[in-house]
Design an enzyme around this catalytic site. Structure first.
Site, mmCIF file in Angstrom:
data_model
loop_
_atom_site.group_PDB
_atom_site.id
_atom_site.type_symbol
_atom_site.label_atom_id
_atom_site.label_comp_id
_atom_site.label_asym_id
_atom_site.label_seq_id
_atom_site.Cartn_x
_atom_site.Cartn_y
_atom_site.Cartn_z
ATOM 1 N N LYS A 46 0.817 -1.219 0.000
ATOM 2 C CA LYS A 46 0.000 0.000 0.000
ATOM 3 C C LYS A 46 0.848 1.265 0.000
ATOM 4 O O LYS A 46 0.370 2.348 -0.373
ATOM 5 C CB LYS A 46 -0.926 0.011 1.210
ATOM 6 C CG LYS A 46 -1.998 -1.081 1.206
ATOM 7 C CD LYS A 46 -3.123 -0.763 0.256
ATOM 8 C CE LYS A 46 -4.270 -1.743 0.404
ATOM 9 N NZ LYS A 46 -5.421 -1.420 -0.439
ATOM 10 N N ASP B 195 -9.006 -0.546 6.046
ATOM 11 C CA ASP B 195 -8.888 -1.729 6.894
ATOM 12 C C ASP B 195 -7.548 -1.729 7.617
ATOM 13 O O ASP B 195 -7.290 -2.592 8.437
ATOM 14 C CB ASP B 195 -9.001 -3.004 6.058
ATOM 15 C CG ASP B 195 -10.450 -3.322 5.686
ATOM 16 O OD1 ASP B 195 -11.277 -3.391 6.599
ATOM 17 O OD2 ASP B 195 -10.730 -3.492 4.494
#
Length: 405
Positions: free
Chosen positions: A76, A121
């Protein structure tokens, strides 16, 4: 469960899809990221696992280990900063902002009152918070009920303001959008929805760096199968589109893996359109526990993913333990709950002869897996694997040192 995608193409990468994701923009994003001190200057390792290949009955298994990408611990780190940088460049077109100076915080005076927000998340939110801290703007992160306190603290450590809600991930996305409207903030999300596609596209372009490194590291070696994690579809689209554009008609077979209870991409394949998950969306694979497919990512995936498959949480945990153990003289790897999903998917298929045949897997198959994260929640990792990530990393490093002698 495995389903074939009859809409997958064996053709040159279409011009229509190049307008969404393309190699040139992916390479530009990679160049920009090279100036961020939160990203490793070296490509992440591409590790061969001959022991796993022999056990599973394939020619080779290669793992791209994204735990080395950044102190953030996951892939990410490639998406959120690129999306934030491109957003700022669009908002201030007359300021001649240099991307290198921007990621190094040399335009922070311009951004004093600029705030970005996202639901997460865990890993995307941490990457956005870190990028905002480096660039010099404010960041708000919305967390849903199932995000652990451990992940919350890791995000807050990068200076983000945390907002907690009682609902699930999709409700946190809605809440973030409402807060942005109410406060004049900017949403930097990794999933698209109606009227919101530019930033998710930019996030996916950042993921192309993984594919670019794979091509450089593999050289002439050609993979027959690439297993990609599901989620909303961004990672899979970012990597598959890059490899497809490079290899054209000779692209590898793409297989997308996701949790059985968070099966939005699998349901999309069945429906022929971006769809929602049919289950609870509560999975140990936190990064893949997504209820709605990104429509923008689906445009890529529908055209090139050959198979979509579902795995159980126990499959992922078993794969984590297998990678950590370094069985049959394989190098021990620290792979988190979502990171191990590719190996879990491969194992499920190879343990069922009919499924393996359906996916075109056999003794000649050369398989590529992406371990998308390390122990981004160290406490959860230790509980699931039975030893700490530090212990696994120590065994890995000792093995590498012995091999180097």
């Amino acid at each position: 469960m495995l389903t074939a995608n009859s809409r997958a193409l064996r053709a040159l990468y279409p011009d229509a899809l190049k307008r969404i994701l393309n190699v040139a923009s992916g390479d530009e994003s990679r160049a920009w990221l090279s100036h961020w001190d939160a990203i490793s200057a070296q490509p992440t390792p591409l590790v061969e696992l001959p022991g796993a290949a022999a056990r599973l009955g394939v020619a080779s298994v290669s793992v791209k280990d994204e735990s080395f990408r950044s102190p953030l611990g996951s892939f990410k780190a490639l998406g959120a900063p690129i999306a934030l940088m491109r957003l700022i460049l669009r908002l201030w077109p007359d300021h001649a902002i240099d991307p290198q100076a921007l990621i190094q915080g040399r335009h922070r005076n311009l951004l004093t009152h600029f705030t970005v927000i996202s639901a997460t998340d865990g890993n995307h939110g941490k990457a956005l918070a870190a990028a905002a801290q480096s660039i010099g703007c404010a960041c708000v992160i919305v967390l849903h009920a199932n995000v652990s306190v451990e992940r919350e603290e890791a995000i807050a450590a990068y200076g983000a303001r945390i907002v907690r809600i009682a609902g699930n991930y999709d409700e946190s996305v809605e809440h973030a959008a409402q807060l942005a409207r109410d406060n004049g903030w900017h949403v930097v999300s990794d999933t698209s929805y109606e009227g919101y596609e530019t930033i998710p596209r930019d996030v996916m372009q950042g993921y192309g760096a993984i594919a670019a490194e794979i091509i450089e590291q593999a050289g002439e070696f050609a993979y027959t199968h690439v297993f990609l994690q599901g989620g909303v579809g961004g990672l899979a689209a970012g990597i598959a589109s890059y490899l497809w554009e490079i290899h054209g008609e000779k692209r590898p077979r793409f297989i997308v893996v996701e949790p059985g209870q968070a099966d939005c991409l699998y349901q999309s394949a069945l429906a022929g359109r971006a769809a929602k998950a049919s289950g609870s969306v509560d999975s140990v694979m936190a990064g893949l526990a997504c209820g709605e497919t990104s429509p923008l990512a689906w445009q890529i995936l529908e055209a090139c993913v050959d198979h979509f498959m579902l795995i159980e949480d126990d499959d992922a945990v078993t794969a984590m333990r297998t990678l950590a153990a370094g069985e049959d003289d394989d190098l021990p790897l620290v792979s988190g709950e979502s990171g191990a999903a590719g190996l879990a998917g491969l194992a499920v298929l190879m343990n069922d002869a009919e499924l393996a045949r359906a996916a075109g897997l056999n003794a000649q198959s050369r398989v590529l897996l992406i371990s998308t994260e390390g122990a981004t929640a160290p406490g959860v990792y230790a509980e699931l694997v039975g030893e700490s990530a530090q212990a696994v990393a120590k065994r890995r490093d000792e093995r590498l040192a012995a091999l180097a002698q």
